[in-house]
Scaffold this motif. Structure first.
Motif, PDB file in Angstrom:
ATOM      1  N   VAL A 101      51.828  52.618  14.622  1.00 51.25           N
ATOM      2  CA  VAL A 101      52.409  52.881  15.940  1.00 51.25           C
ATOM      3  C   VAL A 101      51.837  54.181  16.489  1.00 51.25           C
ATOM      4  O   VAL A 101      51.895  55.229  15.832  1.00 51.25           O
ATOM      5  N   PHE A 102      51.304  54.111  17.677  1.00 52.88           N
ATOM      6  CA  PHE A 102      50.693  55.243  18.365  1.00 52.88           C
ATOM      7  C   PHE A 102      51.580  55.592  19.553  1.00 52.88           C
ATOM      8  O   PHE A 102      51.746  54.791  20.465  1.00 52.88           O
ATOM      9  N   VAL A 103      52.173  56.795  19.543  1.00 54.34           N
ATOM     10  CA  VAL A 103      53.047  57.226  20.643  1.00 54.34           C
ATOM     11  C   VAL A 103      52.296  58.215  21.519  1.00 54.34           C
ATOM     12  O   VAL A 103      51.796  59.232  21.029  1.00 54.34           O
ATOM     13  N   ALA A 104      52.218  57.923  22.803  1.00 51.93           N
ATOM     14  CA  ALA A 104      51.581  58.809  23.780  1.00 51.93           C
ATOM     15  C   ALA A 104      52.666  59.356  24.701  1.00 51.93           C
ATOM     16  O   ALA A 104      53.308  58.604  25.428  1.00 51.93           O
ATOM     17  N   GLY A 105      52.894  60.667  24.641  1.00 53.96           N
ATOM     18  CA  GLY A 105      53.970  61.284  25.403  1.00 53.96           C
ATOM     19  C   GLY A 105      53.480  62.098  26.580  1.00 53.96           C
ATOM     20  O   GLY A 105      52.429  62.736  26.532  1.00 53.96           O
ATOM     21  N   SER A 106      54.253  62.081  27.666  1.00 54.28           N
ATOM     22  CA  SER A 106      53.996  62.897  28.864  1.00 54.28           C
ATOM     23  C   SER A 106      52.601  62.673  29.422  1.00 54.28           C
ATOM     24  O   SER A 106      51.858  63.608  29.703  1.00 54.28           O
ATOM     25  N   THR A 107      52.241  61.407  29.602  1.00 51.69           N
ATOM     26  CA  THR A 107      50.889  61.063  30.041  1.00 51.69           C
ATOM     27  C   THR A 107      50.753  61.110  31.563  1.00 51.69           C
ATOM     28  O   THR A 107      51.702  60.857  32.299  1.00 51.69           O
ATOM     29  N   TRP A 108      49.527  61.404  31.988  1.00 50.34           N
ATOM     30  CA  TRP A 108      49.131  61.392  33.389  1.00 50.34           C
ATOM     31  C   TRP A 108      48.045  60.324  33.560  1.00 50.34           C
ATOM     32  O   TRP A 108      47.521  59.820  32.571  1.00 50.34           O
ATOM     33  N   PRO A 109      47.681  59.985  34.801  1.00 50.59           N
ATOM     34  CA  PRO A 109      46.681  58.931  34.998  1.00 50.59           C
ATOM     35  C   PRO A 109      45.386  59.100  34.197  1.00 50.59           C
ATOM     36  O   PRO A 109      44.906  58.107  33.622  1.00 50.59           O
ATOM     37  N   PRO A 110      44.775  60.307  34.097  1.00 55.23           N
ATOM     38  CA  PRO A 110      43.551  60.402  33.280  1.00 55.23           C
ATOM     39  C   PRO A 110      43.799  60.078  31.804  1.00 55.23           C
ATOM     40  O   PRO A 110      42.936  59.484  31.137  1.00 55.23           O
ATOM     41  N   ASP A 111      44.967  60.469  31.286  1.00 51.47           N
ATOM     42  CA  ASP A 111      45.308  60.105  29.908  1.00 51.47           C
ATOM     43  C   ASP A 111      45.429  58.589  29.783  1.00 51.47           C
ATOM     44  O   ASP A 111      44.996  57.991  28.786  1.00 51.47           O
ATOM     45  N   GLU A 112      46.015  57.974  30.786  1.00 54.00           N
ATOM     46  CA  GLU A 112      46.256  56.535  30.727  1.00 54.00           C
ATOM     47  C   GLU A 112      44.965  55.727  30.849  1.00 54.00           C
ATOM     48  O   GLU A 112      44.877  54.624  30.305  1.00 54.00           O
ATOM     49  N   GLU A 113      43.973  56.293  31.539  1.00 55.62           N
ATOM     50  CA  GLU A 113      42.649  55.653  31.566  1.00 55.62           C
ATOM     51  C   GLU A 113      42.086  55.576  30.147  1.00 55.62           C
ATOM     52  O   GLU A 113      41.572  54.543  29.709  1.00 55.62           O
ATOM     53  N   LEU A 114      42.184  56.676  29.436  1.00 55.63           N
ATOM     54  CA  LEU A 114      41.702  56.734  28.052  1.00 55.63           C
ATOM     55  C   LEU A 114      42.490  55.786  27.168  1.00 55.63           C
ATOM     56  O   LEU A 114      41.931  55.064  26.335  1.00 55.63           O
ATOM     57  N   LEU A 115      43.810  55.750  27.353  1.00 54.14           N
ATOM     58  CA  LEU A 115      44.662  54.915  26.513  1.00 54.14           C
ATOM     59  C   LEU A 115      44.415  53.433  26.758  1.00 54.14           C
ATOM     60  O   LEU A 115      44.460  52.624  25.822  1.00 54.14           O
ATOM     61  N   ALA A 116      44.157  53.069  28.005  1.00 52.49           N
ATOM     62  CA  ALA A 116      43.885  51.663  28.307  1.00 52.49           C
ATOM     63  C   ALA A 116      42.658  51.176  27.534  1.00 52.49           C
ATOM     64  O   ALA A 116      42.647  50.058  26.983  1.00 52.49           O
ATOM     65  N   GLU A 117      41.641  52.024  27.452  1.00 48.90           N
ATOM     66  CA  GLU A 117      40.444  51.655  26.690  1.00 48.90           C
ATOM     67  C   GLU A 117      40.750  51.597  25.198  1.00 48.90           C
ATOM     68  O   GLU A 117      40.276  50.700  24.488  1.00 48.90           O
TER      69      GLU A 117
END
Length: 411
Positions: free
Chosen positions: A230-246
């Motif tokens: 399980v990978f938890v990503a906290g307090s993300t912004w759009p640039p973080d979410e671009e990376l996470l989507a990939e």
């Protein structure tokens, strides 16, 4: 001081104008309406007031261990908590650990005098920063014992500039400055400020308490069960979410919990549409919701992220592609390997955890994926990284106790 006061008046006027267009500005203005009448009605004469001021939510969490220590050890005091920002006040206005919670009036000379005549604090504590010069001046005149806690100073701060004289004088109003590190002590010593104690950062005490009392989040717990890291990503912004989507596309065997910094349903729905895999929103789930095929769970509510980290194997903290990363200590207290973006230089804990090997800064998805691959393929390295992360928290606890010993005469 004249220019400072003009700046305060202009800022207040600007907020009145901004309130016509921006919800946060309206809250800022509305929360200060009739504030002195409301203060008089709320606080009886004769009470011993311990006043804590926090700029916003993050500073409140930093000051919370001290508030709770005073509440537990010194019931003779009533606790007044003030905020500058709506993002702090509106979320914590019903916090049961304080007796009175208000916005701080704008720092004009008249407001500062009226506030202190009304509240009559015996002890005042500012958390990390917020150097309001008129309030500090009046606090000194009133004889109130005044402190700043978990403060951190950098060479480019206004205090160390040629034009920072009035702010340096403001520092001299404190009975004691409790700073986080020796770098801050040295900077202050160089400008003749010697009433300093290196106490550390009260956030370590706060996150340790969070881990000890972490809530069971049933939906997150069920989501985490059934195999797969399980990978938890906290307090993300759009640039973080671009990376996470990939990353989500690259790692089909991993589950992801994403907690955006700003809970915008439309933005979450757009991101869900881009992922191309089954996902769910926390607020739309019940204890009966079937999560067996869900790969991504979005936390679209406030107040549970710090407990959600307990279900993680890895953590990513957002903000590192903007002005700076958010709180990494809430994840570290659960002994997690942590990653974040490249803009972390202002954060001592991030620099130190990278140096220890407990955290990693990444600039793109390939770096993040390689970091995960190395940890997943080497169980000994993974466990070693977890121990380093947890140990870092344990070795930095204790700031609250040091501050309490000083303030209440057990030095």
């Amino acid at each position: 001081m004249l220019l400072y006061n003009i700046g305060i008046y202009l800022f207040a006027a600007g907020m009145r104008l901004a309130a016509l267009f921006h919800p946060k500005a309206r809250l800022w203005l509305r929360g200060r309406k009739h504030i002195f009448r409301r203060l008089r009605e709320a606080i009886p004469e004769g009470e011993r007031i311990f006043w804590v001021h926090a700029a916003s939510l993050g500073e409140f969490e930093q000051g919370r261990p001290l508030i709770e220590a005073v509440r537990a050890g010194h019931p003779e005091y009533k606790i007044l908590l003030t905020f500058f920002s709506p993002s702090g006040y509106e979320i914590r206005k019903n916090y049961p650990g304080a007796d009175y919670i208000f916005y701080l009036p704008a720092d004009t000379p008249r407001n500062a005098r009226r506030f202190l005549r009304t509240v009559r604090p015996e002890i005042a504590v500012f958390v990390k920063y917020e150097f309001w010069l008129n309030f500090l001046k009046q606090l000194r005149r009133s004889g109130c014992r005044t402190f700043i806690v978990s403060a951190i100073f950098r060479p480019d701060s206004v205090f160390f500039r040629w034009y920072g004289g009035i702010f340096r004088r403001g520092l001299r109003t404190f009975e004691r400055l409790f700073v986080q590190n020796s770098d801050s002590e040295l900077l202050l010593d160089n400008i003749g400020i010697s009433n300093i104690s290196i106490a550390g950062d009260t956030r370590f005490d706060r996150v340790n308490a969070i881990a000890a009392s972490a809530r069971r989040i049933g939906i997150a717990e069920r989501f985490a069960q059934g195999g797969g890291h399980v990978f938890v990503a906290g307090s993300t912004w759009p640039p973080d979410e671009e990376l996470l989507a990939e990353l989500i596309a690259r790692r089909p065997g991993m589950k992801f919990i994403i907690a955006p910094h700003e809970i915008d349903p439309a933005r979450i729905e757009r991101l869900r549409g881009r992922l191309g895999c089954p996902s769910a929103r926390y607020t739309e789930c019940t204890e009966e919701t079937d999560l067996s095929g869900v790969r991504v769970l979005f936390i679209d509510t406030i107040g549970i992220l710090s407990s959600v980290y307990r279900y993680a194997d890895y953590a990513y903290i957002g903000g590192g592609f903007g002005v700076g990363i958010h709180n990494i200590l809430e994840a570290a207290t659960f002994g997690l390997p942590i990653a974040f973006g490249p803009n972390y230089g202002k954060f001592r804990e991030a620099r130190e955890m990278i140096a220890l090997g407990a955290a990693r800064s990444v600039r793109e998805c390939g770096e993040l994926n390689d970091w995960l691959e190395a940890l997943e393929s080497d169980p000994q390295l993974y466990e070693h990284t977890r121990r380093l992360s947890a140990r870092y928290i344990g070795e930095n606890k204790g700031a609250t106790e040091k501050i309490m010993r000083y303030i209440f005469g057990k030095r």
